[in-house]
Design a protein around this motif. Structure first.
Motif, PDB file in Angstrom:
ATOM      1  N   PRO A 298       0.802  -1.229   0.000  1.00 34.53           N
ATOM      2  CA  PRO A 298       0.000   0.000   0.000  1.00 34.53           C
ATOM      3  C   PRO A 298       0.831   1.273   0.000  1.00 34.53           C
ATOM      4  CG  PRO A 298       0.089  -0.909   2.221  1.00 34.53           C
ATOM      5  CD  PRO A 298       0.805  -1.887   1.325  1.00 34.53           C
ATOM      6  N   TYR A 299       2.149   1.137   0.263  1.00 36.38           N
ATOM      7  CA  TYR A 299       2.996   2.314   0.408  1.00 36.38           C
ATOM      8  C   TYR A 299       3.885   2.512  -0.823  1.00 36.38           C
ATOM      9  CZ  TYR A 299       1.577   1.972   5.286  1.00 36.38           C
ATOM     10  OH  TYR A 299       0.841   1.899   6.433  1.00 36.38           O
TER      11      TYR A 299
ATOM     12  N   LEU B 222       9.326   6.718   7.960  1.00 38.19           N
ATOM     13  CA  LEU B 222       8.194   7.321   7.251  1.00 38.19           C
ATOM     14  C   LEU B 222       7.567   6.268   6.347  1.00 38.19           C
ATOM     15  CD1 LEU B 222       8.004  10.806   5.596  1.00 38.19           C
ATOM     16  CD2 LEU B 222       7.463   8.791   4.221  1.00 38.19           C
ATOM     17  N   ALA B 223       6.248   6.238   6.287  1.00 33.53           N
ATOM     18  CA  ALA B 223       5.529   5.363   5.364  1.00 33.53           C
ATOM     19  C   ALA B 223       4.508   6.206   4.613  1.00 33.53           C
ATOM     20  CB  ALA B 223       4.841   4.226   6.114  1.00 33.53           C
ATOM     21  N   LEU B 224       4.727   6.377   3.300  1.00 35.60           N
ATOM     22  CA  LEU B 224       3.869   7.236   2.476  1.00 35.60           C
ATOM     23  C   LEU B 224       2.981   6.371   1.592  1.00 35.60           C
ATOM     24  CD1 LEU B 224       3.185  10.146   1.520  1.00 35.60           C
ATOM     25  CD2 LEU B 224       4.888   9.797  -0.292  1.00 35.60           C
TER      26      LEU B 224
ATOM     27  N   VAL C 205      10.909   1.140  -2.031  1.00 39.00           N
ATOM     28  CA  VAL C 205      10.214   1.897  -3.075  1.00 39.00           C
ATOM     29  C   VAL C 205       9.253   0.944  -3.765  1.00 39.00           C
ATOM     30  CG1 VAL C 205      10.449   3.245  -5.200  1.00 39.00           C
ATOM     31  CG2 VAL C 205      12.188   3.437  -3.407  1.00 39.00           C
ATOM     32  N   MET C 206       7.960   1.257  -3.688  1.00 38.29           N
ATOM     33  CA  MET C 206       6.926   0.388  -4.237  1.00 38.29           C
ATOM     34  C   MET C 206       7.075  -1.053  -3.731  1.00 38.29           C
ATOM     35  SD  MET C 206       5.040   2.439  -5.867  1.00 38.29           S
ATOM     36  CE  MET C 206       5.107   4.096  -6.545  1.00 38.29           C
ATOM     37  N   GLY C 207       7.438  -1.176  -2.468  1.00 37.89           N
ATOM     38  CA  GLY C 207       7.560  -2.485  -1.839  1.00 37.89           C
ATOM     39  C   GLY C 207       8.888  -3.167  -2.030  1.00 37.89           C
TER      40      GLY C 207
END
Length: 269
Positions: free
Chosen positions: A4-5, A27-29, A65-67
């Motif tokens: 999801p991040y 941080l988790a965006l 980045v994208m998991g």
């Protein structure tokens, strides 16, 4: 279950010799957000962008980045991942010897695309997307205004249809009208394309009008992260100076009525 991040930073430490720049940043965006990254000059905002795209390696910690973990990813997979990340540098970083068309086409040629009709179609489509015309394709960077330079750089950034955009001071050097035009353009593209954005900025109007999340770097740490309203409620001294000075109060006056609890306490626990 898909990740999801768009970005996750876990216990990031960065130093240059004895100088500590980042100290245990977490941080988790979520995907689809527009994050404004703010802080004093020299606090490591651009360094953090460089680490997210793999141009620099933190001393400790892990970046996803994208998991995908940048620590364990293979070089070939990392290159493919970076192709899904678009970067817009502070001054556009256009190639001065190339015209607008070739600047925008450059990422496609770097990937080895040889179909000239396909390249032409994508270049002109992206020119239109950023509000420029076909005749602008033959101009050189020296012939462009500051606002046009930003638009061309954005078109080049979007040519590979990235899912993540990293922007370093995207409105720096622009007049207020050009700056607002760029904000409106990026907002419209974000609504259409649903990409995630991380932008370094000192522009308070951008934070108010464009960003869905704000992160504040101070004292080598991420001292606040959340909605603008939550940031305005944060009691950290730097946040108070940055967001509650006289000019900021005018910019953020409409936010004053709603100030939910900041997420500060969840950041570095």
């Amino acid at each position: 279950m898909s990740e999801p991040y768009a970005i996750r930073l876990e216990h990031i430490w960065t130093s240059f010799g004895d100088k500590v720049v980042h100290k245990d940043i977490n941080l988790a965006l979520p995907k689809g957000e527009i994050l404004g990254l703010v802080g004093a000059s020299g606090c490591g905002k651009t360094v953090l962008l460089r680490e997210i795209i793999g141009l620099q390696i933190p001393n400790k910690g892990e970046i996803f980045v994208m998991g995908e973990s940048l620590k364990t990813i293979s070089s070939s997979h990392g290159k493919r991942l970076r192709n899904h990340c678009g970067v817009l540098f502070q001054k556009g970083a256009l190639f001065s010897v190339l015209n607008v068309f070739e600047n925008i086409a450059f990422p496609l040629r770097e990937l080895g695309v040889e179909d000239e009709e396909f390249i032409k179609r994508l270049v002109f489509m992206n020119l239109e997307n950023v509000g420029l015309s076909a005749k602008d394709a033959w101009l050189k960077p020296a012939d462009l205004s500051g606002g046009m330079t930003k638009r061309v750089a954005l078109a080049r950034t979007l040519i590979l249809e990235p899912s993540l955009l990293l922007l370093d001071e995207p409105t720096s050097g622009l007049d207020p009208i050009s700056s607002q035009d760029f904000v409106d353009l990026l907002s419209g593209l974000h609504q259409d394309l649903k990409f995630t954005v991380i932008l370094v900025t000192h522009d308070l109007d951008i934070l108010r009008d464009l960003c869905t999340q704000v992160a504040v770097l101070a004292d080598q740490q991420l001292v606040a992260f959340g909605s603008l309203a939550s940031i305005l409620a944060c009691q950290h001294p730097f946040v108070q100076r940055y967001f509650h000075n006289q000019r900021a109060q005018r910019v953020f006056s409409y936010q004053a009525k709603t100030q939910p609890q900041t997420q500060q306490g969840q950041l570095n626990g």
